[in-house]
Structures are given as C-alpha cells and as structure tokens.
Design a protein around this motif. Structure first.
Motif, PDB file in Angstrom:
ATOM      1  N   GLY A  16       1.803 -43.553  18.997  1.00 12.86           N
ATOM      2  CA  GLY A  16       1.985 -42.745  17.802  1.00 12.86           C
ATOM      3  C   GLY A  16       0.788 -41.885  17.460  1.00 12.86           C
ATOM      4  N   VAL A  17       0.963 -41.154  16.371  1.00 13.14           N
ATOM      5  CA  VAL A  17      -0.039 -40.198  15.908  1.00 13.14           C
ATOM      6  C   VAL A  17      -0.268 -40.445  14.429  1.00 13.14           C
ATOM      7  N   TRP A  18      -1.534 -40.492  14.026  1.00 13.73           N
ATOM      8  CA  TRP A  18      -1.887 -40.582  12.610  1.00 13.73           C
ATOM      9  C   TRP A  18      -2.786 -39.394  12.289  1.00 13.73           C
ATOM     10  N   MET A  19      -2.267 -38.437  11.507  1.00 14.61           N
ATOM     11  CA  MET A  19      -3.006 -37.232  11.131  1.00 14.61           C
ATOM     12  C   MET A  19      -2.615 -36.842   9.722  1.00 14.61           C
ATOM     13  N   ASN A  20      -3.565 -36.260   9.019  1.00 12.32           N
ATOM     14  CA  ASN A  20      -3.300 -35.704   7.693  1.00 12.32           C
ATOM     15  C   ASN A  20      -2.692 -36.764   6.761  1.00 12.32           C
ATOM     16  N   GLY A  21      -3.119 -38.020   6.960  1.00 11.18           N
ATOM     17  CA  GLY A  21      -2.648 -39.099   6.111  1.00 11.18           C
ATOM     18  C   GLY A  21      -1.236 -39.574   6.400  1.00 11.18           C
ATOM     19  N   ARG A  22      -0.631 -39.088   7.478  1.00  7.84           N
ATOM     20  CA  ARG A  22       0.745 -39.483   7.824  1.00  7.84           C
ATOM     21  C   ARG A  22       0.770 -40.059   9.225  1.00  7.84           C
ATOM     22  N   GLU A  23       1.737 -40.926   9.455  1.00 11.31           N
ATOM     23  CA  GLU A  23       1.879 -41.557  10.759  1.00 11.31           C
ATOM     24  C   GLU A  23       3.246 -41.215  11.352  1.00 11.31           C
ATOM     25  N   PHE A  24       3.228 -40.890  12.646  1.00 10.62           N
ATOM     26  CA  PHE A  24       4.466 -40.546  13.355  1.00 10.62           C
ATOM     27  C   PHE A  24       4.488 -41.278  14.682  1.00 10.62           C
ATOM     28  N   ARG A  25       5.652 -41.811  15.051  1.00  8.82           N
ATOM     29  CA  ARG A  25       5.826 -42.312  16.406  1.00  8.82           C
ATOM     30  C   ARG A  25       5.970 -41.091  17.317  1.00  8.82           C
ATOM     31  N   LEU A  26       5.532 -41.227  18.548  1.00  3.88           N
ATOM     32  CA  LEU A  26       5.626 -40.090  19.478  1.00  3.88           C
ATOM     33  C   LEU A  26       7.065 -39.629  19.648  1.00  3.88           C
ATOM     34  N   SER A  27       7.996 -40.558  19.624  1.00  3.21           N
ATOM     35  CA  SER A  27       9.406 -40.191  19.797  1.00  3.21           C
ATOM     36  C   SER A  27       9.934 -39.376  18.617  1.00  3.21           C
ATOM     37  N   GLU A  28       9.270 -39.436  17.466  1.00  3.32           N
ATOM     38  CA  GLU A  28       9.686 -38.659  16.293  1.00  3.32           C
ATOM     39  C   GLU A  28       9.318 -37.183  16.422  1.00  3.32           C
ATOM     40  N   LEU A  29       8.271 -36.895  17.202  1.00  3.76           N
ATOM     41  CA  LEU A  29       7.799 -35.516  17.330  1.00  3.76           C
ATOM     42  C   LEU A  29       8.658 -34.775  18.342  1.00  3.76           C
ATOM     43  N   LEU A  30       9.513 -33.895  17.846  1.00  6.40           N
ATOM     44  CA  LEU A  30      10.415 -33.141  18.710  1.00  6.40           C
ATOM     45  C   LEU A  30       9.702 -31.977  19.386  1.00  6.40           C
ATOM     46  N   GLN A  31       8.723 -31.413  18.680  1.00  8.16           N
ATOM     47  CA  GLN A  31       7.977 -30.271  19.207  1.00  8.16           C
ATOM     48  C   GLN A  31       6.625 -30.233  18.517  1.00  8.16           C
ATOM     49  N   VAL A  32       5.596 -29.784  19.234  1.00  6.91           N
ATOM     50  CA  VAL A  32       4.252 -29.641  18.675  1.00  6.91           C
ATOM     51  C   VAL A  32       3.722 -28.276  19.086  1.00  6.91           C
ATOM     52  N   TRP A  33       3.101 -27.569  18.150  1.00  6.05           N
ATOM     53  CA  TRP A  33       2.519 -26.256  18.438  1.00  6.05           C
ATOM     54  C   TRP A  33       1.349 -26.030  17.508  1.00  6.05           C
ATOM     55  N   TYR A  34       0.643 -24.931  17.746  1.00  9.90           N
ATOM     56  CA  TYR A  34      -0.486 -24.598  16.878  1.00  9.90           C
ATOM     57  C   TYR A  34      -0.368 -23.160  16.429  1.00  9.90           C
ATOM     58  N   SER A  35      -1.041 -22.849  15.334  1.00  8.53           N
ATOM     59  CA  SER A  35      -1.117 -21.466  14.860  1.00  8.53           C
ATOM     60  C   SER A  35      -2.533 -21.210  14.381  1.00  8.53           C
ATOM     61  N   LYS A  36      -2.948 -19.969  14.524  1.00  7.38           N
ATOM     62  CA  LYS A  36      -4.302 -19.578  14.124  1.00  7.38           C
ATOM     63  C   LYS A  36      -4.230 -18.701  12.887  1.00  7.38           C
ATOM     64  N   GLY A  37      -5.159 -18.924  11.979  1.00  5.18           N
ATOM     65  CA  GLY A  37      -5.254 -18.099  10.785  1.00  5.18           C
ATOM     66  C   GLY A  37      -6.025 -16.822  11.082  1.00  5.18           C
ATOM     67  N   SER A  38      -6.257 -16.041  10.061  1.00  5.84           N
ATOM     68  CA  SER A  38      -6.992 -14.784  10.249  1.00  5.84           C
ATOM     69  C   SER A  38      -8.479 -15.065  10.432  1.00  5.84           C
ATOM     70  N   ARG A  39      -9.154 -14.128  11.063  1.00  5.12           N
ATOM     71  CA  ARG A  39     -10.588 -14.271  11.326  1.00  5.12           C
ATOM     72  C   ARG A  39     -11.377 -14.284  10.028  1.00  5.12           C
ATOM     73  N   SER A  40     -12.454 -15.037  10.051  1.00  5.32           N
ATOM     74  CA  SER A  40     -13.397 -15.038   8.940  1.00  5.32           C
ATOM     75  C   SER A  40     -14.490 -14.033   9.277  1.00  5.32           C
ATOM     76  N   TRP A  41     -14.457 -12.890   8.626  1.00  8.31           N
ATOM     77  CA  TRP A  41     -15.441 -11.852   8.917  1.00  8.31           C
ATOM     78  C   TRP A  41     -16.835 -12.262   8.479  1.00  8.31           C
ATOM     79  N   GLY A  42     -16.931 -13.203   7.553  1.00  4.81           N
ATOM     80  CA  GLY A  42     -18.237 -13.723   7.153  1.00  4.81           C
ATOM     81  C   GLY A  42     -18.926 -14.447   8.299  1.00  4.81           C
ATOM     82  N   VAL A  43     -18.152 -15.226   9.066  1.00  2.82           N
ATOM     83  CA  VAL A  43     -18.708 -15.939  10.223  1.00  2.82           C
ATOM     84  C   VAL A  43     -19.168 -14.932  11.278  1.00  2.82           C
ATOM     85  N   ILE A  44     -18.372 -13.912  11.496  1.00  3.24           N
ATOM     86  CA  ILE A  44     -18.729 -12.893  12.498  1.00  3.24           C
ATOM     87  C   ILE A  44     -19.977 -12.127  12.064  1.00  3.24           C
TER      88      ILE A  44
END
Length: 153
Positions: A16-44
């Motif tokens: 299983g997976v425990w993230m963001n205060g929640r727990e999921f069995r691997l079989s519960e996760l039908l799909q996993v993906w990521y997304s990126k936010g906008s750039r922080s121009w302050g860091v650049i």
C-alpha cells in the motif's frame, strides 16, 4: 512486504501507499500520474543573482587588468593594478564554491510545484504536492516500482 520509499510524510510498500495523511492499498489505485505547476520566477531570478554574484568579481578583476594595460601610468602602478585585479578575480574561488552549492540545491528543489495524483473508485485524489524535484523523483519512481508487480498479477 517490501518498502520502496519511506520518509516522515510518505510510505510506499508492496502492499500500500500512505501519502498526504491517507492510506491506499495498491489495488485501489487505478491510475497514477503527475502534474507540474507554473514556474516560480522568483527561484529563477535567485539563480540568476547567484550567477551574477559569482561572475562580478571576475569581471572586476579582468577590467582592472585591462585598465592597467590601457592607461599610460608608471610601471609600478600598472603592476599594482594588474596584481590587484588578479587577486580580486582569484578571491572569488572559495566563495564561488559555496554559491555553486546553493545553485545546485536550487535545482534539486526545482522551480515549480509538482503533484502526484491517483485515481480511485471515488475519483481523483491528490497524493502529494512538493516543490522539491529530487524528492518528487524518488517518490514517483518508488510508486511506479510498487505498482509494477500489481499490474503483472
């Protein structure tokens, strides 16, 4: 049970997976993906400022040497100005190492927030949000490794 990743906020195992205060069995996760936010121009901008901070003494040193060679002054003054310019350029070396470490660390952290999402029966859930690109990579790879055996079954 195999542990793929563990830190105080994330645990990924073969069951299983425990993230963001929640727990999921691997079989519960039908799909996993990521997304990126906008750039922080302050860091650049911060990275650019660090680069200029590293280069400024070198530019001043080169300018002093060129000035010493271009001006019509005595040999002693020319040598003093040239040596002073070289010393200013060389003085940046110990400081440059510290500044380059900070630049490296800023690239490890990244310049945008990255989110890991999962799809479960109830809908899409945010599993993790971070601006640390290095940590994101470790967590996402661990999540992919954990999900691979579940797909093969």
């Amino acid at each position: 049970m195999t542990t793929y990743y563990r830190d105080p906020e994330v645990l990924i195992t073969s069951t299983g997976v425990w993230m963001n205060g929640r727990e999921f069995r691997l079989s519960e996760l039908l799909q996993v993906w990521y997304s990126k936010g906008s750039r922080s121009w302050g860091v650049i901008a911060w990275r650019g400022a660090l680069g200029l901070t590293i280069l400024l003494p070198v530019v001043i040193g080169v300018f002093a040497v060129l000035l010493a060679l271009a001006l019509d002054i005595s040999l002693g003054d020319t040598v003093a100005l040239a040596v002073g310019g070289i010393l200013v350029g060389v003085a940046v070396v110990p400081v440059a190492d510290l500044l380059l470490d900070r630049v490296d660390a800023s690239y490890d952290r990244g310049s945008r927030s990255i989110e890991i999402w999962g799809r479960v029966r109830e809908g899409d859930v945010l599993l993790m949000r971070t601006d640390n690109a290095q940590r994101f990579g470790r967590v996402y790879r661990a999540l992919q490794r954990a999900l691979e055996p579940a797909v093969r079954r």
